[in-house]
Design a protein around this motif. Structure first.
Motif, PDB file in Angstrom:
ATOM      1  N   LEU A 276       0.863  -1.325   0.031  1.00  0.00           N
ATOM      2  CA  LEU A 276      -0.044   0.155  -0.037  1.00  0.00           C
ATOM      3  C   LEU A 276       1.070   1.307   0.061  1.00  0.00           C
ATOM      4  N   SER A 277       2.021   1.023   0.430  1.00  0.00           N
ATOM      5  CA  SER A 277       2.808   2.352   0.676  1.00  0.00           C
ATOM      6  C   SER A 277       3.278   3.024  -0.778  1.00  0.00           C
ATOM      7  N   PRO A 278       3.390   2.677  -1.939  1.00  0.00           N
ATOM      8  CA  PRO A 278       3.470   3.349  -3.188  1.00  0.00           C
ATOM      9  C   PRO A 278       1.900   3.914  -3.537  1.00  0.00           C
ATOM     10  N   LEU A 279       0.971   3.055  -3.303  1.00  0.00           N
ATOM     11  CA  LEU A 279      -0.305   3.493  -3.848  1.00  0.00           C
ATOM     12  C   LEU A 279      -0.680   4.946  -2.912  1.00  0.00           C
ATOM     13  N   VAL A 280      -0.465   4.719  -1.496  1.00  0.00           N
ATOM     14  CA  VAL A 280      -0.849   5.766  -0.677  1.00  0.00           C
ATOM     15  C   VAL A 280      -0.048   7.160  -1.122  1.00  0.00           C
ATOM     16  N   GLY A 281       1.215   6.920  -1.463  1.00  0.00           N
ATOM     17  CA  GLY A 281       1.976   8.042  -1.802  1.00  0.00           C
ATOM     18  C   GLY A 281       1.616   8.764  -3.270  1.00  0.00           C
ATOM     19  N   LEU A 282       1.509   7.780  -4.152  1.00  0.00           N
ATOM     20  CA  LEU A 282       0.633   8.528  -5.419  1.00  0.00           C
ATOM     21  C   LEU A 282      -0.687   9.104  -5.236  1.00  0.00           C
ATOM     22  N   LEU A 283      -1.433   8.426  -4.384  1.00  0.00           N
ATOM     23  CA  LEU A 283      -2.727   9.120  -4.101  1.00  0.00           C
ATOM     24  C   LEU A 283      -2.660  10.367  -3.385  1.00  0.00           C
ATOM     25  N   SER A 284      -1.819  10.474  -2.578  1.00  0.00           N
ATOM     26  CA  SER A 284      -1.456  11.674  -1.726  1.00  0.00           C
ATOM     27  C   SER A 284      -1.206  12.870  -2.584  1.00  0.00           C
TER      28      SER A 284
END
Length: 188
Positions: free
Chosen positions: A40-48
């Protein structure tokens, strides 16, 4: 690095930890929390970044990238890891360390020796140059940062980026395989 970028980093980390734990628990796999956090880390980074671009007021010349929004996150993570290691080291028994040290040293020597022999024999059989084998070996044992530093120190600039990629791929594959083996052994 600003206080805002550090707060962004801490906020994103908290969201990732919460989502990873919630997902793992809801799927009945609480020991897989780390795997879900990693996914989930990269996804949350991109979503942020996407949300900040939509919600923040437009500032002239402002460029929102992960590097700017999360500036200082690596340094913050390193500082927290040092705190973590100091906490673990503070509870360690020096006597137990002296008792177990020689056995751990022998195990590590065996692991590195097998790795070295396998890398050199198989690599040379495939015709891979020794400098590439050395950087790949470093990425395998020390990770992407030490491999890139090694390639840079040797003047092999064309191997810096591949060493980072190979080391990062090693982290991803190693973490996944390690978690799978842990789960298999736990099931026994």
């Amino acid at each position: 690095v600003t206080s805002r970028s550090l707060l962004n980093s801490l906020g994103a980390a908290a969201v990732v930890c919460y989502l990873g734990d919630t997902l793992a628990t809801s799927l009945g796999l609480p020991s897989w929390t780390l795997a879900f956090v990693s996914l989930l880390s990269p996804l949350v980074g991109l979503l942020s970044i996407f949300l900040l671009k939509r919600l923040s007021p437009k500032e002239p010349g402002a460029l929102l990238t992960q590097g700017s929004v999360f500036a200082g996150s690596s340094q913050l993570g390193n500082a927290l890891m040092l705190y973590f290691f100091a906490t673990i080291g503070g509870t360690a028994s020096f006597v137990d360390m002296l008792k177990m040290g020689p056995a751990i040293f022998v195990l590590q020597l065996l692991l590195v020796s097998v790795h070295f022999l396998f890398t050199v024999v198989l690599g040379r059989a495939c015709g891979i140059p020794l400098r590439i084998l050395a950087v790949c070996s470093n990425a395998n044992i020390g990770g992407p940062a030490t491999a890139a530093a090694f390639a840079s120190a040797k003047g092999w600039t064309e191997l810096i980026q591949p060493s980072m990629l190979v080391g990062s791929l090693g982290y991803a594959v190693g973490t996944t395989v390690g978690l799978a083996v842990s789960q298999a052994l736990r099931a026994l």
